[in-house]
Design a protein around this motif. Structure first.
Motif, PDB file in Angstrom:
ATOM      1  N   VAL A   1       7.647   0.045 -13.489  1.00 47.29           N
ATOM      2  CA  VAL A   1       6.745   0.637 -12.397  1.00 47.29           C
ATOM      3  C   VAL A   1       7.759   0.414 -10.931  1.00 47.29           C
ATOM      4  CG1 VAL A   1       5.086   0.948 -10.684  1.00 47.29           C
ATOM      5  CG2 VAL A   1       4.451   0.629 -13.008  1.00 47.29           C
ATOM      6  N   LEU A   2       8.368   1.334 -10.420  1.00 49.29           N
ATOM      7  CA  LEU A   2       8.890   1.256  -9.414  1.00 49.29           C
ATOM      8  C   LEU A   2       8.272   1.534  -8.172  1.00 49.29           C
ATOM      9  CD1 LEU A   2      12.333   3.188 -10.121  1.00 49.29           C
ATOM     10  CD2 LEU A   2      12.233   0.736  -9.885  1.00 49.29           C
ATOM     11  N   GLY A   3       7.287   2.221  -8.239  1.00 49.65           N
ATOM     12  CA  GLY A   3       6.208   2.672  -7.173  1.00 49.65           C
ATOM     13  C   GLY A   3       5.237   3.470  -7.696  1.00 49.65           C
ATOM     14  N   TYR A   4       4.109   3.539  -6.927  1.00 53.09           N
ATOM     15  CA  TYR A   4       3.016   4.423  -7.250  1.00 53.09           C
ATOM     16  C   TYR A   4       2.296   4.829  -5.932  1.00 53.09           C
ATOM     17  CZ  TYR A   4       0.355   0.181  -6.415  1.00 53.09           C
ATOM     18  OH  TYR A   4      -0.261  -0.722  -5.955  1.00 53.09           O
ATOM     19  N   ASP A   5       1.565   5.964  -6.181  1.00 45.62           N
ATOM     20  CA  ASP A   5       0.599   6.535  -5.207  1.00 45.62           C
ATOM     21  C   ASP A   5      -0.789   6.329  -5.706  1.00 45.62           C
ATOM     22  OD1 ASP A   5      -1.183   8.253  -3.713  1.00 45.62           O
ATOM     23  OD2 ASP A   5       0.354   9.932  -3.734  1.00 45.62           O
ATOM     24  N   ILE A   6      -1.537   5.207  -4.671  1.00 44.94           N
ATOM     25  CA  ILE A   6      -2.857   4.998  -5.166  1.00 44.94           C
ATOM     26  C   ILE A   6      -3.732   6.147  -4.906  1.00 44.94           C
ATOM     27  CG2 ILE A   6      -3.305   3.800  -2.868  1.00 44.94           C
ATOM     28  CD1 ILE A   6      -4.419   2.623  -6.536  1.00 44.94           C
TER      29      ILE A   6
END
Length: 143
Positions: free
Chosen positions: A53-58
């Motif tokens: 995972v590089l990033g995510y949108d909660i």
């Protein structure tokens, strides 16, 4: 006690357990995450070429997990309003609580009629997701 309930419109369980089980007038949902039931991707998540995972949108994950909970409730003959207790697991409480709480308020705008809720910060979940919900609903005799 009724047999386990499997919702065809919810993501496949990542282990050997049902989406839900009814005991008397209580409906217990297994932990539900934000994976898309059609292709198993996690909305709002960016991965590198190795699957890390590089990033995510909660916010996107919270909307997706709510949709998956609704799918299991629907498959169980239950309604959103019958949720009475929700335990929320967040992998980054410091970063994500405020945004997740804003999305929660969209689904439960009246705190007086919202289910009870406990939010817990944890190190990890079984798959690379940032949120999981564990829910209990009370069913009517007709359910």
């Amino acid at each position: 006690m009724k047999a386990g309930i499997h919702a065809s419109t919810a993501p496949v369980a990542v282990g050997r357990y049902p989406h839900a089980r009814r005991v008397g007038n209580l409906l217990f949902l297994s932990g539900i995450g934000p994976r898309d039931p059609l292709d198993n991707h996690v909305p709002g998540q960016q991965l590198d070429s190795d699957g890390r995972v590089l990033g995510y949108d909660i916010g996107a994950q919270t909307h997706a997990v709510m949709a998956n909970v609704r799918a299991v409730l629907d498959a169980s003959g239950a309604r959103w309003q019958q949720l009475v207790d929700v335990t929320v697991f967040l992998t980054d409480m410091q970063r994500d609580f405020s945004a997740y709480n804003q999305v929660w308020a969209e689904y439960f705008p009246d705190p007086a009629s919202a289910p009870c809720r406990t939010t817990v910060g944890i190190d990890a979940l079984p798959t690379p997701i940032a949120i999981e919900l564990k829910c209990i609903a009370v069913l009517d005799e007709a359910n």
